[in-house]
Scaffold this motif. Sequence first.
Motif, PDB file in Angstrom:
ATOM      1  N   UNK A 183     -17.826  87.286   3.040  1.00 13.42           N
ATOM      2  CA  UNK A 183     -16.730  86.409   4.262  1.00 13.42           C
ATOM      3  C   UNK A 183     -17.067  85.268   3.941  1.00 13.42           C
ATOM      4  N   UNK A 184     -17.489  84.305   4.836  1.00 14.40           N
ATOM      5  CA  UNK A 184     -17.296  82.928   5.146  1.00 14.40           C
ATOM      6  C   UNK A 184     -15.927  82.213   4.858  1.00 14.40           C
ATOM      7  N   UNK A 185     -15.829  81.047   4.679  1.00 18.00           N
ATOM      8  CA  UNK A 185     -14.373  80.341   4.586  1.00 18.00           C
ATOM      9  C   UNK A 185     -13.376  80.997   3.491  1.00 18.00           C
ATOM     10  N   UNK A 186     -12.344  81.335   3.819  1.00 12.32           N
ATOM     11  CA  UNK A 186     -11.180  81.835   2.747  1.00 12.32           C
ATOM     12  C   UNK A 186      -9.921  81.388   2.959  1.00 12.32           C
ATOM     13  N   UNK A 187      -9.205  81.357   1.870  1.00 15.41           N
ATOM     14  CA  UNK A 187      -7.893  80.917   1.868  1.00 15.41           C
ATOM     15  C   UNK A 187      -6.847  82.035   1.684  1.00 15.41           C
ATOM     16  N   UNK A 188      -5.812  82.180   2.680  1.00 15.82           N
ATOM     17  CA  UNK A 188      -5.043  83.134   2.892  1.00 15.82           C
ATOM     18  C   UNK A 188      -3.547  82.376   2.633  1.00 15.82           C
ATOM     19  N   UNK A 189      -2.911  82.454   1.560  1.00 21.09           N
ATOM     20  CA  UNK A 189      -1.754  81.634   1.149  1.00 21.09           C
ATOM     21  C   UNK A 189      -2.215  80.063   1.545  1.00 21.09           C
ATOM     22  N   UNK A 190      -1.774  79.494   2.403  1.00 21.23           N
ATOM     23  CA  UNK A 190      -1.913  77.943   2.567  1.00 21.23           C
ATOM     24  C   UNK A 190      -2.856  77.798   3.721  1.00 21.23           C
ATOM     25  N   UNK A 191      -3.293  78.938   4.374  1.00 16.34           N
ATOM     26  CA  UNK A 191      -4.095  79.057   5.586  1.00 16.34           C
ATOM     27  C   UNK A 191      -5.748  79.184   5.246  1.00 16.34           C
ATOM     28  N   UNK A 192      -6.564  78.175   5.881  1.00 14.55           N
ATOM     29  CA  UNK A 192      -8.066  78.306   5.457  1.00 14.55           C
ATOM     30  C   UNK A 192      -8.796  78.949   6.645  1.00 14.55           C
ATOM     31  N   UNK A 193      -9.354  79.980   6.575  1.00 13.53           N
ATOM     32  CA  UNK A 193      -9.875  80.860   7.675  1.00 13.53           C
ATOM     33  C   UNK A 193     -11.555  80.552   7.485  1.00 13.53           C
ATOM     34  N   UNK A 194     -11.889  79.666   8.542  1.00 14.86           N
ATOM     35  CA  UNK A 194     -13.288  79.558   8.622  1.00 14.86           C
ATOM     36  C   UNK A 194     -14.083  80.596   9.131  1.00 14.86           C
ATOM     37  N   UNK A 195     -14.612  81.562   8.622  1.00 17.95           N
ATOM     38  CA  UNK A 195     -15.114  82.606   8.994  1.00 17.95           C
ATOM     39  C   UNK A 195     -16.753  82.680   8.867  1.00 17.95           C
ATOM     40  N   UNK A 196     -17.622  83.329   9.612  1.00 18.34           N
ATOM     41  CA  UNK A 196     -19.094  83.186   9.324  1.00 18.34           C
ATOM     42  C   UNK A 196     -19.475  83.938   8.183  1.00 18.34           C
ATOM     43  N   UNK A 197     -20.446  83.482   7.567  1.00 15.73           N
ATOM     44  CA  UNK A 197     -20.931  84.307   6.313  1.00 15.73           C
ATOM     45  C   UNK A 197     -21.723  85.454   7.092  1.00 15.73           C
ATOM     46  N   UNK A 198     -21.474  86.610   6.103  1.00 15.49           N
ATOM     47  CA  UNK A 198     -22.439  87.750   6.346  1.00 15.49           C
ATOM     48  C   UNK A 198     -23.420  88.013   5.368  1.00 15.49           C
ATOM     49  N   UNK A 199     -24.600  87.807   6.009  1.00 17.86           N
ATOM     50  CA  UNK A 199     -25.692  87.972   4.765  1.00 17.86           C
ATOM     51  C   UNK A 199     -26.280  86.684   4.506  1.00 17.86           C
ATOM     52  N   UNK A 200     -27.570  86.475   3.996  1.00 17.98           N
ATOM     53  CA  UNK A 200     -27.991  85.180   3.664  1.00 17.98           C
ATOM     54  C   UNK A 200     -28.462  84.979   2.134  1.00 17.98           C
ATOM     55  N   UNK A 201     -27.978  86.044   1.387  1.00 14.62           N
ATOM     56  CA  UNK A 201     -28.316  85.862  -0.051  1.00 14.62           C
ATOM     57  C   UNK A 201     -27.574  85.143  -0.900  1.00 14.62           C
ATOM     58  N   UNK A 202     -27.249  85.270  -2.107  1.00  9.96           N
ATOM     59  CA  UNK A 202     -26.612  84.509  -3.142  1.00  9.96           C
ATOM     60  C   UNK A 202     -24.799  84.622  -2.707  1.00  9.96           C
ATOM     61  N   UNK A 203     -24.465  83.614  -2.798  1.00 10.06           N
ATOM     62  CA  UNK A 203     -22.876  83.426  -3.129  1.00 10.06           C
ATOM     63  C   UNK A 203     -22.301  83.613  -4.136  1.00 10.06           C
ATOM     64  N   UNK A 204     -22.996  83.537  -5.225  1.00  9.27           N
ATOM     65  CA  UNK A 204     -22.657  83.497  -6.502  1.00  9.27           C
ATOM     66  C   UNK A 204     -22.410  84.938  -6.875  1.00  9.27           C
TER      67      UNK A 204
END
Length: 327
Positions: free
Chosen positions: A270-291
Motif C-alpha cells: 500500500x502506501x502512497x500510490x498514483x491513480x491517473x493524475x491523483x496521488x493517494x497518500x495511504x498508510x503502509x501495511x507491514x514494516x518490511x522491504x518496499x523493494x
Amino acid sequence: MLVESLAVLTLALLVEAAIGYPGRVYTAIGHPVTWIGALIATLDRDLNRDDASPAVRRAMGVLALVAILAVPGALALALQAILSGFGLLGLLAAAILASSLLAQRSLHEHVAAVRDGLRAEGLAGGRRAVSMIVGRNPESLDEAGVSRAAIESLAENFSDGIVAPAFWMGLGGLPGGVLYKAANTADSMIGHRTPRHDAFGWAAARFDDMINLPASRLGAFLLIVAAALHPWASARAAWAAVRRDAGRHRSPNAGWPEAAMAGALGLRLAGPRTYGETIVNDAWMGDGRAAATAQDVDRALALYRTACALLIGLAALVAITALALSR
C-alpha cells in the motif's frame, strides 16, 4: 437449506479451481459480471442525471442499488428453486453456475502474468501485465512498484473476489453469491468518489464496505494460517501487521488481507500510490522491504494457493458438520 448452500459452495470452489471460467463460454454468452454490469450501466445512464441535486442523485443511487440487487437476486432464487427439484444433479448444476461467481483461477493467472512479464521482458513486460489488474498509472511504477501492485491486488482480490462471494454463498447458496457479486460490481462501477458518482454511488460504496467486513477478516486469517505452513513466511509477523496496520488503511476492508500478506512476506505494501493524475497518500501495511521483486510475487502466489486450499477445506468441514448436526 444451509447444508445445501454449503455443499454448493464446496463444489463451486472445487470446480472453479479446476477449470475456471472457460474462454469459449465467455465468448459465447459473456459472464454474470458483464450481465450485471449492463444493468448497472443502464441505471447509471437513466437515473444519474447531471442536472439533479446531490440529494436527488443520492436517492436515485439508493433506488438503483435496490434494482441491482433485486433483478439478479430474483432470477437466482427462481433458478435455485427449479434446480432444487432435481436432487443431486440439480445441486451439481447449481455449483457449476455458482463457480462463475468465484475467481481463484483467473486471479492467479493475472498475477502470475505480472511475475512472468517481469522475468521475461523486465519492467516493460511487468507494467503491461499489471495494467490489466490495477487502476494506478503503470508508467509511474518501477519494478518494485509493479511487484507491490501485483501482490496488493492479489491480497485484496483474494478477499473480495473469492472469500466474500464464498462467505455469502455458504449462507445463501447461489442467490447469496449472486447478490454479493451484484453489490460488488455496483461498487466497482459507480462506487468511486468521482464528480459523477460521489452522490449516486454512495449507497453502492457503503453497502459494499459493509458486506465485505466478514470476508476481509476471514481472508486475513486464512493468509496468516497459510504463512504458518511455509518455512519462508512468517505467521507471527503477518498477525502483528494486521493488528498494527489494517485499521490505518483508507479502506475498512482492504487493509486486512494486504497487511497479512505484507507481514507474511516481510514487505511493505500500500502506501502512497498514483491513480491517473491523483496521488493517494495511504498508510503502509507491514514494516518490511518496499523493494519487492518478481520472486516476492511468486511467494505471494504460493501463499494464495495455500489460502485457497484452506478455504476449500474449511467450506467442506463446515458442510460436513452442518450435515451431521441436521440429522
